[in-house]
Design a protein around this motif. Structure first.
Motif: not given
Ligand code: FAD
Ligand code: NAG
Length: 505
Positions: A344-355, A401-414
């Motif tokens: 139920n997740q899809i990797s999107l840059y700023k939740y909008v664009f595929l990288s 973009m991939v790096a940004d997505i990964a960083q967001k995911r990390e932040e979301m854990r907290y």
């Protein structure tokens, strides 16, 4: 040459996307499989397959000043928390005002979206649609996916051994419409999300007994906060946002939990969750619990023929009905070639664009679970996406973009989820419409309201592309629009709304 854009779905995200295309001079064609606008907000007893559906009593959990489109305030006399019929009324007004209907092709579903052979140079898509059995195909320069994420009911029967033995009725909350048929029954509702709690409360008014089963618990927030103002207008402000960033997280959590527990102790009420649980909005639950109409239970270990055994070994029998308010999943069957949804997740840059696409001509709108209203957010995403389509804004390299997505995911854990103001500001920055507090200093009255007042969508229309001349006025009058619908018994010496004093604060 005018760029042609396919908008898939005419729910709120589709409607605002059409409007964004028009604003940028693009040529939108919206395909909607049902016969009307509104998506899940259009209540029907029997809503057709493939469209999300709501129950008759749904009242939105975000207040009107926070959920409106940024250049179209909700009428002053509308209630702050609107019933779904009122929401539809507003969407129809919006559609009519911006003349969006003529761009929508109803009863037309999109069956496939594939890259054209020359995609790496043109970024064009081939979109196949179906209208009453007839297929058609057309080429588009951009595609905006607005099909929602509450379409597929998530019914995890595998996690509930014995359900096949159970003799009563069971169904997903998606198929719940109204309480009449459950009068006098004994019901179990599974899940402490917004739907589960809403349903448990509603059933409890007529059912003999409701059990509300939860594995993880949840914080229960009220729609009404200090002095009777809508919760989000008090807490979704730049001022609170700033405090949250300068005060240590543990202190913020401590304060928030203390405040929530001061109203009713979540531990005593059996609701206490872990920290990062998505909160649920309901003003009635504690009331139904203390009057014994709703009993909170732990997770179900297994079903029996007549009821359930819970993880604390308690049993409840003579159960007539079980409602699984276990959430939703989403998918994009028409995009099978280039999109994978995992858990139920899809990797999107700023939740909008595929990288990984050669050209950024595919945008997903509204695919985010914010702690705030989805409408202004979807609108801002649309304003950004259309500018990217046009080449006015560029995306970073795939690697960044991939790096940004990964960083967001990390932040979301907290944190609980995408922080509303932070996300709006990020996208607003990309579009060039984030309010500049510095230049606002020339207009102190406005600056004060922007910083201390609710962070309403109008803030993103003060400057830059799509600037709206009414934005300043809309911000300065937002408090009036909050109070207006309450002024149904006006006192002679009325000055300010001192009538609404909350006992809890
Ligand atoms: C019970 C419930 C309560 C909610 N309450 C709130 C709330 O209080 N506040 C809040 O902000 N959000 C709430 N939401 C979240 C809700 O998802 C958003 O508010 C919003 O409605 C999403 O709009 P959308 O346009 O993305 O999707 P939808 O409203 O689901 O619209 C999608 C549209 O796309 C069409 N479509 C789908 N597939 C295709 C296809 N292949 N071809 C053509 N058309 C297609 C569908 O027919 C539909 O009209 C709630 C959701 C649920 C389920
Ligand atoms: C409002 O309810 C919907 C549907 O249950 C949920 O997805 C959303 O996160 C809620 N909004 C807030 C601000 O909690």
């Amino acid at each position: 040459m005018v760029l042609r854009v396919a908008v898939i779905g005419a729910g709120i995200c589709g409607l605002s996307s059409i409007k964004c295309c028009l604003e940028e001079g693009l040529e939108p064609t919206c395909f909607e499989q049902s016969g009307d606008i509104g998506g899940l907000w259009r209540f029907e007893e029997n809503s057709e397959e493939g469209r999300a559906s709501i129950y008759k009593s749904v009242i939105i959990n975000t207040s009107k000043e926070m959920m409106c489109f940024s250049d179209f305030p909700i009428p002053a006399e509308f209630p702050n928390f609107m019933h779904n019929s009122k929401i539809m009324e507003y969407f129809r007004m919006y559609t009519e005002h911006f003349d969006l209907l003529k761009y929508i092709r109803f009863k037309t579903s999109v069956v496939s979206v594939t890259k054209r052979p020359d995609f790496p140079t043109t970024g064009q898509w081939e979109v196949v649609t179906e209208t009453e059995g007839n297929q058609e195909s057309a080429v588009f320069d951009g595609v905006m996916v607005c099909t929602g994420h509450h379409t597929n009911a998530h019914l995890p029967l595998d996690s509930f051994p014995g359900i096949e033995k159970f003799k009563g009725r069971y169904f997903h909350s998606r198929d719940y419409k109204s309480p009449q048929e459950f009068s006098g029954k004994r019901a179990i509702v599974i899940g402490l999300g917004n739907s589960g709690v809403d349903l448990a409360v509603e059933l409890s008014h007529t059912a003999e007994q409701v059990f509300l089963s939860t594995r993880r618990g949840a914080w229960i927030l009220s729609r009404i906060a200090e002095a009777g103002y809508p919760m989000d207008t008090i807490y979704v402000t730049r001022y609170v946002q700033l405090l949250r960033h300068i005060v240590p997280l543990s202190l913020v959590n401590y304060y928030a939990e203390k405040k929530l527990n001061a109203k009713f102790n979540h531990e005593i009420y059996g609701l206490q969750p872990g920290h990062s649980q998505h909160p649920t909005f309901n003003d009635d639950l504690p009331n139904r619990i203390i009057s014994g109409k709703v009993l909170i239970k732990p997770n179900i270990r297994e079903f029996t023929e007549t009821g359930a055994i819970f993880e604390d070994n308690t049993r409840e029998g003579n159960i007539d009905v079980v409602v699984f308010a276990t959430g939703y999943s989403f998918s994009f069957p028409f995009l099978a070639d280039c999109v994978k949804v995992v858990e139920n997740q899809i990797s999107l840059y700023k939740y909008v664009f595929l990288s990984h696409l050669e050209k950024p001509t595919l945008a997903f709108i509204g695919l985010i679970q914010p702690l705030g209203a989805i409408m202004p957010l979807a609108e801002l995403q649309g304003r950004w996406a259309t500018r990217v389509f046009k080449g006015l804004n560029r995306l970073p390299s795939a690697r960044d973009m991939v790096a940004d997505i990964a960083q967001k995911r990390e932040e979301m854990r907290y944190t609980i989820q995408a922080d509303y103001i932070q996300y709006m500001d990020e996208v607003g920055c990309l579009v060039g419409v984030k309010p500049s507090l510095l230049s606002l200093l020339l207009d102190p009255k406005l600056a004060m309201e922007v910083f201390f007042g609710p962070c309403t969508p109008y803030q993103y229309r003060l400057r830059g592309p799509g600037k709206w001349d009414g934005a300043r006025q809309a911000i300065l009058t937002q408090r009036d629009r909050i109070i207006t619908p309450l002024k149904t018994r006006v006192l002679d010496d009325y000055t300010k709304p001192t009538v609404l004093i909350s006992y809890c604060s």
